[in-house]
Write an enzyme that holds these catalytic residues in place. Sequence first.
Site, mmCIF file in Angstrom:
data_model
loop_
_atom_site.group_PDB
_atom_site.id
_atom_site.type_symbol
_atom_site.label_atom_id
_atom_site.label_comp_id
_atom_site.label_asym_id
_atom_site.label_seq_id
_atom_site.Cartn_x
_atom_site.Cartn_y
_atom_site.Cartn_z
ATOM 1 N N ARG A 74 0.832 -1.202 0.000
ATOM 2 C CA ARG A 74 0.000 0.000 0.000
ATOM 3 C C ARG A 74 0.871 1.260 0.000
ATOM 4 O O ARG A 74 2.076 1.195 0.223
ATOM 5 C CB ARG A 74 -0.934 -0.009 1.217
ATOM 6 N N HIS A 108 -0.735 1.194 16.125
ATOM 7 C CA HIS A 108 -1.000 0.001 16.937
ATOM 8 C C HIS A 108 0.062 -0.132 18.041
ATOM 9 O O HIS A 108 0.786 -1.119 18.134
ATOM 10 C CB HIS A 108 -1.030 -1.253 16.055
ATOM 11 N N TYR A 158 -1.049 4.191 10.605
ATOM 12 C CA TYR A 158 -1.421 3.202 11.616
ATOM 13 C C TYR A 158 -0.213 2.981 12.529
ATOM 14 O O TYR A 158 0.912 2.821 12.051
ATOM 15 C CB TYR A 158 -1.799 1.868 10.968
ATOM 16 N N LYS A 196 1.640 1.835 7.302
ATOM 17 C CA LYS A 196 1.992 1.017 8.457
ATOM 18 C C LYS A 196 2.914 1.764 9.403
ATOM 19 O O LYS A 196 3.499 2.790 9.061
ATOM 20 C CB LYS A 196 2.659 -0.287 8.002
ATOM 21 N N ASP A 254 -2.757 -7.096 14.957
ATOM 22 C CA ASP A 254 -2.107 -5.787 15.061
ATOM 23 C C ASP A 254 -2.152 -5.240 16.486
ATOM 24 O O ASP A 254 -1.286 -4.463 16.886
ATOM 25 C CB ASP A 254 -2.780 -4.775 14.136
ATOM 26 N N GLU A 309 -5.848 4.500 13.747
ATOM 27 C CA GLU A 309 -6.791 3.600 14.398
ATOM 28 C C GLU A 309 -7.470 4.184 15.628
ATOM 29 O O GLU A 309 -8.404 3.576 16.162
ATOM 30 C CB GLU A 309 -6.116 2.270 14.760
#
Length: 372
Positions: free
Chosen positions: A15, A96, A94, A75, A270, A118
């Site tokens: 991505r 996490h 993101y 990510k 995740d 998130e």
Amino acid sequence: MRVGVPREIKTEEYRVGMIPPTVAELVAHGHEVLVESGAGAGAGIDDAAYAAVGAEIVAGPGPVFARAELIVKVKEPLAVERRKLRRGQIIFTYLHLAPDRDQTAELVESGASAIAYETVTDAAGRLPLLTPMSEVAGCMAPQVAAHFLERPCGGRGILLSGVEGLPAASVVVLGGGVVGLSATRVALGMGAEVTVVARSAGSLQRATDQFGAAVHTVRSTPEAIHELCMAADAVIAGALVPGAMAPKLVRARTIKAMKPGAVLVDVSIDQGGCAETSHPTTHAQPTYVVDGVVHYCVANMPGAVPRTSTFALNRATRPFIVALADKGLQGALRDDEHLRAGLNVHSGKVMCRAVAEAQGLPYVPALDALGR
């Protein structure tokens, strides 16, 4: 503002943080955009498409991290990327963080401002930047389960749909949120027998409203989960606590009691995973076996369908990216409490209560850090 888009370096991650229309909007607003050469290739977007809308194409990640004030990724930054971050820089991606102490510590040390997709909220209390990837992962989960139920992949050797005169596979879906309902829709479409397990009556009612008598619903208790998993051919775990560690719903003793060759797809990996036996895997090596149960715990599932995922994600992130560039960090976060909920780390302090509690760290409310 100068906005940077590096190429993702997580294993088998295809991505990209921004698509050309978002770049075009930023450029129209007077911002500069740096895109690392090849950043969009995995999603089918070449350098020329970015250049055509005004982006500067740069070689390697160095210029992006050195020059950009706002880094937009997909990510979490890996260690080599975290070392490039600096005080005053913004990273929007993101994260996490709850199960990742090393990342949290290094983001704190960097002094950068880290905003996590998130934990950004909306007026209804939902997670609009997590939703598109949760939907993708939920839709993928039954496909993954069907594949790994095949005998050459270590599974029980059964067809998810069954055939005339033979029963369909039993699929248990843990969680009634976006992941769970998306997984249920696809699993039912593939012909499986599906049971949704959720903690709240509202989640179970939504499943019933959406799928009617085609789906079984069960209130989540440790005993119910244990019994259902023992009888299941595939378990799809998608329970979530926003920003925090995923709840451990599937105990090691339950895995031991499951059918040999059953499949666990832990979509919540995740955030640490929903099974005691889960640990992150990659697309290159997606599974491992514990007590005869095939575990699929790929930490970036949507990365396997990068074009769909990239466009779905950027549709959701675009207004927030533009707001950060137009108003700067302080202005954007003061004006938007929902974006402010995404601030996890800022100037060496942890701003997300769930992350702070998960790691035993001091928590500082975002408004205090930003200066009320």
